[in-house]
Design an enzyme around this catalytic site. Structure first.
Site, PDB file in Angstrom:
ATOM      1  N   ASP A 242      27.197  77.814  23.011  1.00 13.49           N
ATOM      2  CA  ASP A 242      28.183  78.800  22.560  1.00 13.49           C
ATOM      3  C   ASP A 242      29.220  78.150  21.669  1.00 13.49           C
ATOM      4  O   ASP A 242      29.819  78.809  20.822  1.00 13.49           O
ATOM      5  CB  ASP A 242      28.862  79.453  23.771  1.00 13.49           C
TER       6      ASP A 242
ATOM      7  N   CYS B  87      19.450  79.848  30.759  1.00 14.28           N
ATOM      8  CA  CYS B  87      19.991  81.030  30.099  1.00 14.28           C
ATOM      9  C   CYS B  87      18.983  81.585  29.095  1.00 14.28           C
ATOM     10  O   CYS B  87      17.776  81.353  29.226  1.00 14.28           O
ATOM     11  CB  CYS B  87      21.345  80.766  29.449  1.00 14.28           C
TER      12      CYS B  87
END
Ligand code: RUB
Length: 309
Positions: free
Chosen positions: A194, A125
């Site tokens: 996250d 990512c």
């Protein structure tokens, strides 16, 4: 950018990545407070709460978002004038953004210590915290090479390889499913987060858990770079972190899907990597094993179970 525009940009991922989302939301709240015309502090607070709810409703997984919004909204606890309440919000928002930017720098310094000259790293990512560590190691003159994944379906790997390329770091760009094929060439996996649960489980971009599993099998260490505001206080009560499932059209064009009535496309944006596959979490307060996540939530963030009920 006005409040509704920021909320839309977070939702459609023009603004993305847990840290950037948090800072954008805080900036939007500050901007809203600056221009909010309210007759009394209670009305001011109610209107601010609506703005806060709009922002926190945009993406459910990145806990940095509600944590950041809450830290600004706490400034509104008691005030006898609208002006004082407004000033308090602006001050708290500026403090949050400054803290967040400083945290990224500290994480880069601390994380880079764990990268050795000659290391081959793998990242997944596009995480500013994880990339910060990699870029800092390179800045210190360490010779490193990186494997970066493509990141289906939204392709955040492209942002990552551009950054690495611009820094002059030797980079291999691979499809997500090639991770296990290359894992024995990799010394260290470096990813962001996250959310981090009280038990040290790490929520990050879909595919992270598979990568950590392959790394564990190959005895390759996995390091997670995450600011302390990504630790999820409500997991103390056993609450699970909601995993966002996004539009199927991100995976399969609607016109193709329409012709396949028996096919259901699933598109979870994140997954959960168990703590046993994570070797270290680098925060701005220092690097900790995942088992110490509770200590961050209780001692550093100051959350107590009574407050969360
Ligand atoms: C981004 C993602 C990142 C974390 C950490 O997902 O999973 O790894 O948010 O990023 P998306 P950062 O692209 O769906 O937002 O370190 O920049 O906060």
């Amino acid at each position: 950018m006005v409040l509704s525009e920021t909320a839309a940009s977070i939702k459609n991922m023009e603004i993305r990545g847990a840290g950037r989302i948090a800072r954008a939301a805080v900036d939007a709240l500050a901007d809203y407070a600056r221009n909010l015309d309210a007759s009394d502090p209670d009305t001011f607070k109610q209107e601010m709460q609506k703005a806060a709810d709009l922002l926190t409703g945009t993406r459910p997984t990145a806990v940095s978002l509600p944590n950041a919004v809450r830290s600004v909204m706490r400034a509104l606890d008691s005030f006898d004038s609208v002006e004082a309440a407004r000033d308090a919000v602006l001050l708290r928002a500026a403090e949050f953004v400054e803290h967040s930017e400083h945290a990224i720098e500290r994480i880069a310094e601390i994380g880079a210590r764990h990268i050795s000259d000659g290391d081959v790293l793998l990242t997944h990512c596009n995480s500013e915290a994880a990339l910060g560590c990699i870029l800092e190691a390179h800045r210190q003159g360490k010779e490193i090479e990186v494997y970066a994944t493509e990141v289906r379906p939204r392709g955040q790997g492209l942002i990552t390889i551009r950054t690495l390329n611009d820094a002059g770091i030797r980079t291999n760009y691979i499809v997500d499913s090639a991770v296990r094929y290359f894992i024995n060439d990799v010394d260290l996996v470096f990813v962001g987060a996250d959310a981090i649960a009280v038990n040290g489980a790490v929520v990050n971009k879909i595919g992270t858990a598979q990568i950590a599993h392959a790394a564990n099998e190959a005895r390759t260490n996995v390091i997670v770079a995450a600011e302390t505001y990504k630790f999820a206080p409500r997991t103390i009560l056993g609450e699970l972190i909601e995993i966002e499932e996004r539009d199927p059209a991100e995976v399969l064009p609607r016109e193709v899907a329409e012709k396949l009535p028996f096919v259901r496309v699933r598109n979870p944006a994140f997954d959960v990597t168990p703590a046993e596959y994570v070797d270290l979490i680098v925060t701005e307060q220092g690097a900790i094993p995942p088992g110490l996540a509770f200590t961050v939530i209780r001692d550093y963030l100051g959350w107590r179970i009574e407050e969360l009920r």
